[in-house]
Scaffold this motif. Structure first.
Motif, PDB file in Angstrom:
ATOM      1  N   ILE A   1      12.067  40.343  68.942  1.00 52.85           N
ATOM      2  CA  ILE A   1      10.757  40.916  68.635  1.00 52.85           C
ATOM      3  C   ILE A   1      10.243  40.223  67.382  1.00 52.85           C
ATOM      4  O   ILE A   1      10.872  40.298  66.325  1.00 52.85           O
ATOM      5  CB  ILE A   1      10.846  42.433  68.402  1.00 52.85           C
ATOM      6  CG1 ILE A   1      11.688  43.102  69.506  1.00 52.85           C
ATOM      7  CG2 ILE A   1       9.459  43.045  68.345  1.00 52.85           C
ATOM      8  CD1 ILE A   1      11.166  42.911  70.895  1.00 52.85           C
ATOM      9  N   ILE A   2       9.098  39.543  67.499  1.00 48.86           N
ATOM     10  CA  ILE A   2       8.614  38.700  66.413  1.00 48.86           C
ATOM     11  C   ILE A   2       7.126  38.936  66.162  1.00 48.86           C
ATOM     12  O   ILE A   2       6.448  39.625  66.929  1.00 48.86           O
ATOM     13  CB  ILE A   2       8.843  37.204  66.716  1.00 48.86           C
ATOM     14  CG1 ILE A   2       7.977  36.771  67.913  1.00 48.86           C
ATOM     15  CG2 ILE A   2      10.320  36.919  66.991  1.00 48.86           C
ATOM     16  CD1 ILE A   2       7.864  35.280  68.075  1.00 48.86           C
TER      17      ILE A   2
ATOM     18  N   LEU B   1       7.250  40.300  47.204  1.00 48.90           N
ATOM     19  CA  LEU B   1       8.527  40.578  47.856  1.00 48.90           C
ATOM     20  C   LEU B   1       8.683  39.748  49.117  1.00 48.90           C
ATOM     21  O   LEU B   1       7.709  39.483  49.818  1.00 48.90           O
ATOM     22  CB  LEU B   1       8.626  42.066  48.226  1.00 48.90           C
ATOM     23  CG  LEU B   1       8.523  43.071  47.079  1.00 48.90           C
ATOM     24  CD1 LEU B   1       8.539  44.490  47.641  1.00 48.90           C
ATOM     25  CD2 LEU B   1       9.661  42.882  46.090  1.00 48.90           C
ATOM     26  N   ASP B   2       9.926  39.402  49.413  1.00 48.92           N
ATOM     27  CA  ASP B   2      10.225  38.661  50.634  1.00 48.92           C
ATOM     28  C   ASP B   2      11.019  39.520  51.617  1.00 48.92           C
ATOM     29  O   ASP B   2      11.189  39.153  52.766  1.00 48.92           O
ATOM     30  CB  ASP B   2      11.006  37.391  50.293  1.00 48.92           C
ATOM     31  CG  ASP B   2      11.167  36.473  51.503  1.00 48.92           C
ATOM     32  OD1 ASP B   2      10.219  36.406  52.307  1.00 48.92           O
ATOM     33  OD2 ASP B   2      12.231  35.861  51.653  1.00 48.92           O
ATOM     34  N   GLN B   3      11.516  40.669  51.139  1.00 52.89           N
ATOM     35  CA  GLN B   3      12.292  41.572  51.983  1.00 52.89           C
ATOM     36  C   GLN B   3      11.589  42.918  52.073  1.00 52.89           C
ATOM     37  O   GLN B   3      11.262  43.529  51.052  1.00 52.89           O
ATOM     38  CB  GLN B   3      13.707  41.755  51.424  1.00 52.89           C
ATOM     39  CG  GLN B   3      14.546  40.487  51.422  1.00 52.89           C
ATOM     40  CD  GLN B   3      14.800  39.977  52.827  1.00 52.89           C
ATOM     41  OE1 GLN B   3      14.948  40.754  53.765  1.00 52.89           O
ATOM     42  NE2 GLN B   3      14.849  38.651  52.977  1.00 52.89           N
TER      43      GLN B   3
ATOM     44  N   TYR C   1      16.120  38.061  62.304  1.00 51.99           N
ATOM     45  CA  TYR C   1      15.670  36.669  62.349  1.00 51.99           C
ATOM     46  C   TYR C   1      14.256  36.567  61.799  1.00 51.99           C
ATOM     47  O   TYR C   1      13.469  37.514  61.900  1.00 51.99           O
ATOM     48  CB  TYR C   1      15.634  36.142  63.792  1.00 51.99           C
ATOM     49  CG  TYR C   1      16.972  35.966  64.453  1.00 51.99           C
ATOM     50  CD1 TYR C   1      17.832  34.949  64.060  1.00 51.99           C
ATOM     51  CD2 TYR C   1      17.366  36.810  65.484  1.00 51.99           C
ATOM     52  CE1 TYR C   1      19.058  34.783  64.684  1.00 51.99           C
ATOM     53  CE2 TYR C   1      18.598  36.649  66.104  1.00 51.99           C
ATOM     54  CZ  TYR C   1      19.438  35.622  65.694  1.00 51.99           C
ATOM     55  OH  TYR C   1      20.653  35.464  66.306  1.00 51.99           O
ATOM     56  N   ARG C   2      13.944  35.416  61.257  1.00 55.36           N
ATOM     57  CA  ARG C   2      12.543  35.073  61.054  1.00 55.36           C
ATOM     58  C   ARG C   2      11.992  34.643  62.411  1.00 55.36           C
ATOM     59  O   ARG C   2      12.749  34.260  63.306  1.00 55.36           O
ATOM     60  CB  ARG C   2      12.405  33.956  60.018  1.00 55.36           C
ATOM     61  CG  ARG C   2      12.874  34.374  58.622  1.00 55.36           C
ATOM     62  CD  ARG C   2      12.634  33.273  57.611  1.00 55.36           C
ATOM     63  NE  ARG C   2      13.140  33.640  56.294  1.00 55.36           N
ATOM     64  CZ  ARG C   2      12.461  34.326  55.383  1.00 55.36           C
ATOM     65  NH1 ARG C   2      11.207  34.710  55.662  1.00 55.36           N
ATOM     66  NH2 ARG C   2      12.982  34.628  54.223  1.00 55.36           N
TER      67      ARG C   2
ATOM     68  N   VAL D   1      12.280  40.406  63.693  1.00 53.69           N
ATOM     69  CA  VAL D   1      11.881  40.119  62.317  1.00 53.69           C
ATOM     70  C   VAL D   1      12.189  41.342  61.473  1.00 53.69           C
ATOM     71  O   VAL D   1      12.262  42.474  61.965  1.00 53.69           O
ATOM     72  CB  VAL D   1      10.383  39.754  62.233  1.00 53.69           C
ATOM     73  CG1 VAL D   1      10.120  38.432  62.906  1.00 53.69           C
ATOM     74  CG2 VAL D   1       9.514  40.860  62.830  1.00 53.69           C
ATOM     75  N   SER D   2      12.349  41.123  60.171  1.00 57.44           N
ATOM     76  CA  SER D   2      12.817  42.176  59.279  1.00 57.44           C
ATOM     77  C   SER D   2      11.945  43.421  59.295  1.00 57.44           C
ATOM     78  O   SER D   2      12.448  44.543  59.266  1.00 57.44           O
ATOM     79  CB  SER D   2      12.907  41.628  57.844  1.00 57.44           C
ATOM     80  OG  SER D   2      13.322  42.631  56.947  1.00 57.44           O
TER      81      SER D   2
END
Length: 306
Positions: free
Chosen positions: A144-145, A215-217, A126-127, A97-98
């Motif tokens: 890794i999530i 924010l999404d990022q 990835y999400r 994930v980011s």
């Protein structure tokens, strides 16, 4: 047409003489001539002009045009041989994930490459839900999530948990601990961390809370957090990473959100040495972070089991 005929043709062109090329290849001149004859028979045209009394070879127009084709053929042949080495270098294929990719993995993967200079590294963002499909389809070996679901074809294992903390620019002085209920939501830079966090946030501030920035990022946070009076809630690993780059202060939250859980996804195959090294370096990177609790005494080695 084999490598022997192509090599014979190119060496004769380079040496300018069949006899000299034969000496270079440690074979007789008649044997080399037979290779040329086999090549011409398969091509259906002559590549050399044959004339008595001429020591140096001359190319036919077709032979001249065949030179770049023969050179390309040899390059392709060598590339095919090189795949033997590629197969020896089993790649480390990681997805995340980011937030993990932005604040935890850069140093881990840099150190991995430093220790495994000849290894191949593949990384993808990835999400969490997308990562399951990536594992199942074989795009990555590990992911890794922070948001788990059920997938019978994918193994899920808890890696660590970390506290959420408050960060703000150093334009003002904050106490060592802040009550979450005292925060002004209109000054918040909000990020969607994980489902439990969203539930906590909606309960505390209301589902229609008007934040300063949404924010999404994760990387965008760095461009806003230094604005005067704003704040954000981030995982401990992100706070440590941001402190290395920006003049921000980190404050403990009282009555804050539940800890963030980070999981590892994998397929059902045994892990290789490249994965074991990755987990070793990941553990080293997070073990010194305040607010982290590692799920087990040692990170996964061999087959990952839930």
């Amino acid at each position: 047409m084999t490598r022997l005929e192509i090599e014979a043709f190119l060496l004769i062109v380079k040496m300018g003489s069949i006899s000299q090329a034969a000496q270079k290849m440690f074979i007789t001149q008649p044997a080399l001539s037979r290779r040329v004859a086999i090549l011409e028979a398969e091509l259906g045209y002559e590549v050399f002009i044959r004339a008595k009394g001429i020591r140096n070879v001359e190319l036919t127009p077709a032979g001249q045009a065949f030179i770049p084709i023969a050179q390309k053929w040899m390059r392709v042949y060598q590339e095919a041989l090189d795949l033997q080495e590629v197969n020896k270098l089993v790649p480390l294929r990681i997805g995340a994930v980011s937030s993990v990719g932005t604040y935890i993995l850069p140093e881990v993967l840099q150190e991995y490459k430093r220790r495994s200079k000849d290894s191949r590294l593949e990384y993808r963002d990835y999400r969490s839900l997308e990562a399951y499909a990536a594992i199942e389809n074989g795009f990555v070996d590990l992911a890794i999530i922070s948001d788990v679901t059920y997938d019978k074809n994918v193994q899920t294992r808890l890696l660590f948990q970390e506290k959420m903390v408050l960060i703000a620019g150093k334009t003002g002085s904050l106490p060592k601990q802040v009550k979450a209920e005292d925060l002004d939501a209109t000054r918040e830079i909000r990020l969607p961390w994980y489902p439990e966090y969203e539930l906590w946030h909606d309960h505390l501030f209301g589902s229609k809370a008007q934040t300063s920035v949404l924010l999404d990022q994760m990387y965008m946070l760095e461009y806003f957090i230094l604005n005067k009076g704003v704040w954000a809630i981030v995982p401990s690993t992100a706070a440590i990473s941001l402190q290395k780059k920006l003049p921000v202060q980190v404050v403990e939250l009282k009555n804050g959100p539940p800890e963030r859980s980070i999981y590892c996804l994998s397929n059902y195959q045994a892990l290789g040495k490249q994965h074991e090294l990755f987990f070793k370096l990941l553990r080293q990177a997070i073990s010194h972070v305040t607010g982290i609790s590692i799920a087990n005494a040692t990170f996964p080695a061999g087959k990952i089991e839930l």
